[in-house]
Design an enzyme around this catalytic site. Structure first.
Site, PDB file in Angstrom:
ATOM      1  N   ASN A 214       0.852  -1.191   0.000  1.00 64.27           N
ATOM      2  CA  ASN A 214       0.000   0.000   0.000  1.00 64.27           C
ATOM      3  C   ASN A 214       0.884   1.235   0.000  1.00 64.27           C
ATOM      4  OD1 ASN A 214       0.507   0.868   2.880  1.00 64.27           O
ATOM      5  ND2 ASN A 214      -0.260  -1.205   3.210  1.00 64.27           N
TER       6      ASN A 214
ATOM      7  N   PRO B  11      -2.392 -11.718  10.450  1.00 57.61           N
ATOM      8  CA  PRO B  11      -2.690 -11.569  11.883  1.00 57.61           C
ATOM      9  C   PRO B  11      -2.914 -10.098  12.213  1.00 57.61           C
ATOM     10  CG  PRO B  11      -0.338 -11.979  11.524  1.00 57.61           C
ATOM     11  CD  PRO B  11      -1.015 -12.142  10.185  1.00 57.61           C
TER      12      PRO B  11
ATOM     13  N   PHE C  59      -4.269   3.283  15.066  1.00 61.17           N
ATOM     14  CA  PHE C  59      -4.548   4.318  14.068  1.00 61.17           C
ATOM     15  C   PHE C  59      -5.643   3.813  13.140  1.00 61.17           C
ATOM     16  CE2 PHE C  59      -1.396   7.755  14.319  1.00 61.17           C
ATOM     17  CZ  PHE C  59      -0.723   7.311  15.441  1.00 61.17           C
TER      18      PHE C  59
ATOM     19  N   LYS D 223     -13.600   0.546  15.667  1.00 59.73           N
ATOM     20  CA  LYS D 223     -12.290  -0.125  15.654  1.00 59.73           C
ATOM     21  C   LYS D 223     -11.664  -0.148  17.041  1.00 59.73           C
ATOM     22  CE  LYS D 223     -10.640   0.210  11.349  1.00 59.73           C
ATOM     23  NZ  LYS D 223      -9.983   0.782  10.200  1.00 59.73           N
TER      24      LYS D 223
HETATM   25  O1  C5P Z   1      -8.256  -2.995  11.255  1.00 60.77           O
HETATM   26  P1  C5P Z   1      -7.504  -1.856  10.693  1.00 60.77           P
HETATM   27  O2  C5P Z   1      -6.423  -2.256   9.773  1.00 60.77           O
HETATM   28  O3  C5P Z   1      -8.297  -0.768  10.071  1.00 60.77           O
HETATM   29  O4  C5P Z   1      -6.861  -1.174  12.010  1.00 60.77           O
HETATM   30  C1  C5P Z   1      -5.881  -0.215  11.958  1.00 60.77           C
HETATM   31  C2  C5P Z   1      -5.011  -0.321  13.179  1.00 60.77           C
HETATM   32  O5  C5P Z   1      -4.685  -1.682  13.462  1.00 60.77           O
HETATM   33  C3  C5P Z   1      -3.692   0.350  12.970  1.00 60.77           C
HETATM   34  O6  C5P Z   1      -3.258   0.807  14.228  1.00 60.77           O
HETATM   35  C4  C5P Z   1      -2.810  -0.767  12.443  1.00 60.77           C
HETATM   36  O7  C5P Z   1      -1.443  -0.542  12.675  1.00 60.77           O
HETATM   37  C5  C5P Z   1      -3.311  -1.951  13.224  1.00 60.77           C
HETATM   38  N1  C5P Z   1      -3.249  -3.233  12.498  1.00 60.77           N
HETATM   39  C6  C5P Z   1      -2.405  -4.230  12.930  1.00 60.77           C
HETATM   40  N2  C5P Z   1      -2.362  -5.434  12.262  1.00 60.77           N
HETATM   41  C7  C5P Z   1      -3.149  -5.655  11.200  1.00 60.77           C
HETATM   42  C8  C5P Z   1      -4.010  -4.644  10.743  1.00 60.77           C
HETATM   43  C9  C5P Z   1      -4.025  -3.432  11.408  1.00 60.77           C
HETATM   44  O8  C5P Z   1      -1.669  -4.026  13.906  1.00 60.77           O
HETATM   45  N3  C5P Z   1      -3.090  -6.801  10.577  1.00 60.77           N
END
Ligand code: C5P
Length: 414
Positions: free
Chosen positions: A224, A319, A337, A351
């Protein structure tokens, strides 16, 4: 850039230092002062630029005039204002003086108390703090005469910001590199009034930052467009507040913030493993990384050949690192975040509850990604706290301050 000493212990003044004289001396790094001025002005500071004659050979005063919005002072003898006392007036109006870049010659002259041009005179006439960001060839930095001057200046109370270590403009490698402008600003944060400098000495701060990269085959990836800027700004802010900082980062084009330990990873799984290796003695965890939500189920060991047919990739969820950490028996204080393209408030709140974390930082992806500034809202048990738009460096200090205050409340109430 390699790691050198962490930023110096800065004095915490009774009020923020907002009005700066920025002295630019002659050296190739003079062009980097342009970016420094831009960031300082953006952070709401007043910047009066003063250049030595040598500096004007490297970059035109007009550039700095345009960036600072004020005429640049260069000449001791051109007494346009202040009854011919320009040097005194300039420092009278300033809260601090920063010389960036500071050349070996300039350090030598001010170490001896010389006052033979506007900038040296101004340094000699000041009663406000002096910050020096040196930049010079590594042999010049090591030179015993230069080292004697530095010792003298430190004895006289000057604060050094840098130098860093790395490849130099001349092609040599070593100490003497000008600190990146963002590092200089981050190191100055405690005196800029961006926060009441939370004292993070003795605390370990762990951060994830940047994108993750998921292999499809040996030459293709899923990733990304996260730049890593917010995570790196937070890491620098935590270093400036005295924390032990470990930054677990996916690939970015950013220099390593001074004073932190970096662990480079590529995939979400690698990031999770690195986080779990480091988490046990962590006090504050910031999950800033844009972790891929899915990864190819069976990455191919060889390059997938083009067939002209549609290609179906099976993706499996990665994960959730943040949720995993938050669910540990004794989790650190976790900050997440949420970058959303719409319904920011609703999604960020959901979230935070789903991941069971005390604080989440919400921002609009289209407003944040790749940019130097951002507009964010903090969501916690008390509700939402929008912050005015600001540079990511400045926001990092606000986030850190808010997180630290909440962490202390949690510790006191548990
Ligand atoms: O679920 P989402 O990706 O939108 O959540 C964002 C937050 O979760 C961010 O703080 C991101 O760093 C963390 N995250 C994570 N592991 C993932 C997906 C998101 O630690 N696989």
């Amino acid at each position: 850039m390699a790691l050198t000493a962490p930023p110096p212990d800065l004095p915490v003044p009774s009020r923020p230092l907002r009005r700066w004289v920025l002295g630019v001396t002659g050296g190739i790094a003079a062009y980097k002062a342009a970016e420094l001025i831009r960031l300082m002005v953006k952070a709401g500071l007043e910047v009066q630029v003063v250049m030595t004659a040598a500096a004007t050979r490297f970059i035109a005063p007009l550039t700095f005039q345009a960036l600072s919005g004020r005429p640049v002072a260069t000449d001791l003898w051109e007494a346009s204002e202040g009854a011919g006392m320009d040097h005194i007036d300039l420092v009278r109006q300033a809260d601090a003086v920063l010389i960036a870049p500071a050349s070996a010659d300039f350090l030598a002259r001010i170490a001896q108390g010389m006052a033979d041009d506007l900038l040296t005179t101004l340094v000699a006439a000041r009663s406000v703090p002096l910050f020096l960001a040196p930049a010079m060839n590594q042999a010049m930095w090591q030179n015993p005469a230069n080292q004697r001057n530095i010792a003298l200046l430190k004895e006289d109370g000057a604060y050094f910001l840098g130098p860093g270590e790395g490849v130099q403009a001349c092609g040599e490698v070593g100490l003497g590199r000008f600190w990146e402008p963002t590092m200089i600003l981050d190191a100055l944060a405690p005196v800029l009034g961006w926060e009441n400098a939370p004292d993070l000495r003795g605390k370990k701060v762990l951060l994830t930052a940047g994108p993750t990269v998921e292999a499809i085959d040996p030459v293709r990836t899923l990733t990304n467009i996260s730049s890593g800027k917010m995570g790196y700004a937070l890491a620098a802010a935590a270093v400036a507040c005295g924390a032990e900082v470990v930054l677990i980062s996916g690939p970015t084009a950013l220099p390593l913030p001074e004073g932190c330990r970096m662990i480079s990873v590529r995939s979400a799984n690698q990031m999770r493993d690195a986080v779990l290796d480091e988490i046990h003695d962590t006090d504050l965890f910031f999950a800033v990384a844009a972790v891929a939500d899915y990864t190819p189920a069976n990455p191919s060991g060889h390059k997938i050949k083009k067939t002209g047919e549609a290609l179906t990739l099976k993706l499996v969820p990665t994960p959730d690192i943040l949720a995993t950490v938050a669910a540990l028996p004794r989790p650190p204080f976790c900050v997440g975040f949420a970058a959303e393209s719409q319904n920011l408030e609703e999604y960020a709140k959901q979230k935070r509850l789903a991941k069971k974390i005390p604080l989440i930082v919400g921002n609009l992806a289209q407003r944040a990604l790749g940019r130097d500034d951002n507009e964010i809202i903090l969501f916690d048990d008390q509700g939402s706290h929008p912050l005015p738009p600001a540079s990511k460096s400045e926001l990092a200090h606000h986030i850190l301050k808010h997180a630290f205050a909440l962490m202390r409340q949690h510790t006191l109430s548990s």
